[in-house]
Design a protein around this motif. Structure first.
Motif, PDB file in Angstrom:
ATOM      1  N   VAL A  32      66.724  25.743  92.338  1.00 40.87           N
ATOM      2  CA  VAL A  32      66.272  26.053  90.976  1.00 40.87           C
ATOM      3  C   VAL A  32      66.818  24.978  90.041  1.00 40.87           C
ATOM      4  N   ILE A  33      66.042  24.639  89.018  1.00 42.69           N
ATOM      5  CA  ILE A  33      66.435  23.591  88.077  1.00 42.69           C
ATOM      6  C   ILE A  33      67.760  23.956  87.389  1.00 42.69           C
ATOM      7  N   GLU A  34      68.604  22.939  87.227  1.00 46.17           N
ATOM      8  CA  GLU A  34      69.886  23.130  86.530  1.00 46.17           C
ATOM      9  C   GLU A  34      69.785  22.437  85.175  1.00 46.17           C
ATOM     10  N   LEU A  35      69.835  23.216  84.101  1.00 46.68           N
ATOM     11  CA  LEU A  35      69.833  22.653  82.746  1.00 46.68           C
ATOM     12  C   LEU A  35      71.281  22.584  82.257  1.00 46.68           C
ATOM     13  N   PRO A  36      71.555  21.802  81.200  1.00 53.13           N
ATOM     14  CA  PRO A  36      72.912  21.784  80.646  1.00 53.13           C
ATOM     15  C   PRO A  36      73.395  23.202  80.308  1.00 53.13           C
ATOM     16  N   GLU A  69      60.353  32.808  86.378  1.00 49.38           N
ATOM     17  CA  GLU A  69      58.933  32.439  86.489  1.00 49.38           C
ATOM     18  C   GLU A  69      58.771  31.031  87.059  1.00 49.38           C
ATOM     19  N   HIS A  70      59.759  30.167  86.759  1.00 49.51           N
ATOM     20  CA  HIS A  70      59.667  28.747  87.146  1.00 49.51           C
ATOM     21  C   HIS A  70      60.550  28.486  88.371  1.00 49.51           C
ATOM     22  N   THR A  71      60.192  29.104  89.474  1.00 52.49           N
ATOM     23  CA  THR A  71      60.994  29.011  90.693  1.00 52.49           C
ATOM     24  C   THR A  71      60.132  28.520  91.846  1.00 52.49           C
ATOM     25  N   THR A  73      57.651  26.418  94.212  1.00 50.18           N
ATOM     26  CA  THR A  73      56.322  25.894  93.874  1.00 50.18           C
ATOM     27  C   THR A  73      55.751  26.800  92.791  1.00 50.18           C
ATOM     28  N   HIS A  74      55.600  26.238  91.584  1.00 49.67           N
ATOM     29  CA  HIS A  74      55.218  27.105  90.459  1.00 49.67           C
ATOM     30  C   HIS A  74      54.334  26.391  89.460  1.00 49.67           C
ATOM     31  N   PHE A  75      53.738  27.210  88.615  1.00 51.66           N
ATOM     32  CA  PHE A  75      52.769  26.803  87.591  1.00 51.66           C
ATOM     33  C   PHE A  75      53.434  26.869  86.223  1.00 51.66           C
ATOM     34  N   ASP A  76      53.215  25.856  85.406  1.00 53.32           N
ATOM     35  CA  ASP A  76      53.668  25.861  84.006  1.00 53.32           C
ATOM     36  C   ASP A  76      52.454  26.093  83.112  1.00 53.32           C
ATOM     37  N   ALA A  77      52.480  27.165  82.336  1.00 53.09           N
ATOM     38  CA  ALA A  77      51.410  27.444  81.371  1.00 53.09           C
ATOM     39  C   ALA A  77      51.727  26.737  80.043  1.00 53.09           C
ATOM     40  N   VAL A  79      52.080  27.787  77.085  1.00 48.07           N
ATOM     41  CA  VAL A  79      53.037  28.518  76.233  1.00 48.07           C
ATOM     42  C   VAL A  79      54.491  28.273  76.647  1.00 48.07           C
ATOM     43  N   HIS A  80      54.691  27.697  77.840  1.00 52.72           N
ATOM     44  CA  HIS A  80      56.053  27.387  78.298  1.00 52.72           C
ATOM     45  C   HIS A  80      56.773  26.483  77.295  1.00 52.72           C
ATOM     46  N   TRP A  81      56.003  25.601  76.637  1.00 52.25           N
ATOM     47  CA  TRP A  81      56.636  24.636  75.724  1.00 52.25           C
ATOM     48  C   TRP A  81      56.288  24.971  74.285  1.00 52.25           C
ATOM     49  N   ILE A  82      57.194  24.659  73.380  1.00 50.67           N
ATOM     50  CA  ILE A  82      56.997  24.997  71.958  1.00 50.67           C
ATOM     51  C   ILE A  82      55.745  24.327  71.395  1.00 50.67           C
ATOM     52  N   THR A 191      58.780  17.247  92.664  1.00 52.20           N
ATOM     53  CA  THR A 191      60.133  17.509  92.170  1.00 52.20           C
ATOM     54  C   THR A 191      60.210  18.908  91.541  1.00 52.20           C
ATOM     55  N   VAL A 192      61.439  19.292  91.120  1.00 46.87           N
ATOM     56  CA  VAL A 192      61.703  20.660  90.644  1.00 46.87           C
ATOM     57  C   VAL A 192      60.986  20.971  89.332  1.00 46.87           C
ATOM     58  N   GLY A 193      60.655  19.921  88.544  1.00 45.60           N
ATOM     59  CA  GLY A 193      59.936  20.103  87.284  1.00 45.60           C
ATOM     60  C   GLY A 193      59.025  18.911  87.045  1.00 45.60           C
ATOM     61  N   THR A 194      58.129  19.049  86.071  1.00 44.51           N
ATOM     62  CA  THR A 194      57.137  17.990  85.841  1.00 44.51           C
ATOM     63  C   THR A 194      57.663  16.866  84.958  1.00 44.51           C
ATOM     64  N   ASP A 195      58.926  16.944  84.546  1.00 43.02           N
ATOM     65  CA  ASP A 195      59.550  15.800  83.889  1.00 43.02           C
ATOM     66  C   ASP A 195      60.592  15.190  84.817  1.00 43.02           C
ATOM     67  N   PRO A 205      62.523  14.913  73.970  1.00 41.46           N
ATOM     68  CA  PRO A 205      63.031  15.422  75.244  1.00 41.46           C
ATOM     69  C   PRO A 205      61.888  15.999  76.097  1.00 41.46           C
ATOM     70  N   PHE A 206      61.971  15.804  77.395  1.00 44.61           N
ATOM     71  CA  PHE A 206      60.965  16.309  78.340  1.00 44.61           C
ATOM     72  C   PHE A 206      59.546  15.960  77.857  1.00 44.61           C
ATOM     73  N   PRO A 207      59.251  14.657  77.738  1.00 43.91           N
ATOM     74  CA  PRO A 207      57.981  14.241  77.130  1.00 43.91           C
ATOM     75  C   PRO A 207      56.739  14.716  77.876  1.00 43.91           C
ATOM     76  N   ASN A 208      56.818  14.893  79.201  1.00 45.25           N
ATOM     77  CA  ASN A 208      55.617  15.372  79.894  1.00 45.25           C
ATOM     78  C   ASN A 208      55.308  16.816  79.503  1.00 45.25           C
ATOM     79  N   HIS A 209      56.334  17.678  79.497  1.00 46.53           N
ATOM     80  CA  HIS A 209      56.123  19.057  79.033  1.00 46.53           C
ATOM     81  C   HIS A 209      55.588  19.052  77.593  1.00 46.53           C
ATOM     82  N   HIS A 210      56.225  18.261  76.741  1.00 44.42           N
ATOM     83  CA  HIS A 210      55.858  18.179  75.320  1.00 44.42           C
ATOM     84  C   HIS A 210      54.371  17.840  75.165  1.00 44.42           C
TER      85      HIS A 210
HETATM   86  C1  23J Z   1      62.871  24.333  81.006  1.00 47.65           C
HETATM   87  C2  23J Z   1      63.420  23.228  80.398  1.00 47.65           C
HETATM   88  C3  23J Z   1      63.230  21.986  80.945  1.00 47.65           C
HETATM   89  C4  23J Z   1      62.472  21.865  82.092  1.00 47.65           C
HETATM   90  C5  23J Z   1      61.900  22.974  82.712  1.00 47.65           C
HETATM   91  C6  23J Z   1      62.130  24.205  82.158  1.00 47.65           C
HETATM   92  C7  23J Z   1      61.076  22.837  83.930  1.00 47.65           C
HETATM   93  O1  23J Z   1      61.096  21.857  84.621  1.00 47.65           O
HETATM   94  C8  23J Z   1      60.095  23.863  84.291  1.00 47.65           C
HETATM   95  O2  23J Z   1      60.217  24.496  85.335  1.00 47.65           O
HETATM   96  O3  23J Z   1      59.133  24.019  83.558  1.00 47.65           O
HETATM   97  S1  23J Z   1      62.229  20.281  82.792  1.00 47.65           S
END
Ligand code: 23J
Ligand code: MN
Length: 261
Positions: A32-36, A69-71, A73-77, A79-82, A191-195, A205-210
């Motif tokens: 699972v992704i590790e954030l700060p 939800e983001h565990t 192989t997963h889908f990002d909708a 609404v996940h991003w602001i 990879t674990v996320g799309t950024d 930050p996280f320009p692909n999600h943005h």
């Molecule tokens: C939250 C914050 C940053 C990231 C992510 C989630 C993911 O990669 C994700 O699973 O959407 S980079």
């Protein structure tokens, strides 16, 4: 029956069209992704037996599953991003099903990533890919083939150093090209996320999600078997669970591929 679908059924039966599974196993060992530490974190998978042919249920086996939800192989909708929070049909339950199926464009950067785990796909590189394979069609899934799914331990997959995770991703200009000029469905990565691993320090930050989610596009993370897909010609089906107000969902991602392609 329509000619197209009867031909598809025949091709599946004969093996002329193959179903390639782009999904990683999902379980307690799923990384699972590790954030700060200042941010909320997503839990790993836990499974608890409800009954297993025992006095809790003599003829049936089933589990309770707990996971973010983001565990795996997963889908990002969107609404996940602001940036996507106010868009129409931006949640797992409101995205029209027709937007979950599309042609795959597979961009292979495995050799670049072997040299540099922080490799970023640029817009220029996408244009080079297009000069070989044709323009990315509207409504495509663009899949970034990096070889990263061959990293089978959580440590190698997350690749965290003192200065944070190191893994490949997209340059901001690539995400803008795909979302704004090519009108893709979204992007998929191994990879674990799309950024990229280091993208928390990029601007924004996280320009692909943005960019992707701000444009109503989707993400697919932790894919595998991208090396079994042709650069073009496969069809990808990526249907998240219909979670009410869901920001994302584990899912089974399948590709239809003509054998010999
Ligand atoms: C939250 C914050 C940053 C990231 C992510 C989630 C993911 O990669 C994700 O699973 O959407 S980079
Ligand atoms: Mn995600």
């Amino acid at each position: 029956m329509s000619k197209i679908l009867s031909q598809l059924i025949e091709a599946l039966a004969s093996g002329k069209v193959e179903v390639v599974d782009l999904t990683q196993p999902l379980g307690p060992d799923t990384p699972v992704i590790e954030l700060p530490a200042i941010f909320g974190s997503s839990p790993g998978v836990t499974m608890e037996v409800i009954s297993q042919y025992d006095d809790r249920g003599p003829a049936w086996y089933w589990n309770t599953l707990r996971l973010g939800e983001h565990t795996g192989t997963h889908f990002d909708a969107p609404v996940h991003w602001i940036t996507g929070r106010d868009l129409p049909d931006n949640t797992c339950d409101t995205i029209p099903a027709g937007r979950l199926v599309g042609p795959a464009c597979v961009i292979d950067v495995t050799e670049d990533v072997e040299r540099n785990p922080d490799f970023l796909l640029s817009a220029e590189r996408i244009r080079e890919w297009e000069s070989d394979h044709g323009k990315i069609p509207k409504g495509s899934w663009v899949l970034l083939r990096t070889g990263w799914s061959k990293r089978t331990t959580a440590e190698a997959f997350l690749n965290v150093a003192d200065d944070g995770p190191h893994s490949p991703g997209f340059h901001a200009n690539a995400s803008r090209l795909l979302a704004e000029q090519r009108d893709v469905l979204g992007v998929g990565v191994e990879t674990v996320g799309t950024d990229a691993g280091q993208a928390g320090g990029f601007d924004p930050p996280f320009p692909n999600h943005h960019t992707m989610h701000g444009a109503g596009k989707f993400g697919l993370a932790s894919l595998c078997n991208l090396d079994r897909l042709p650069a073009t010609g496969a069809v990808v089906l990526a249907a998240p669970l219909k979670i009410v107000d869901g920001s994302g969902s584990p899912l089974r991602v399948l590709a239809l591929v003509e054998s010999g392609e």
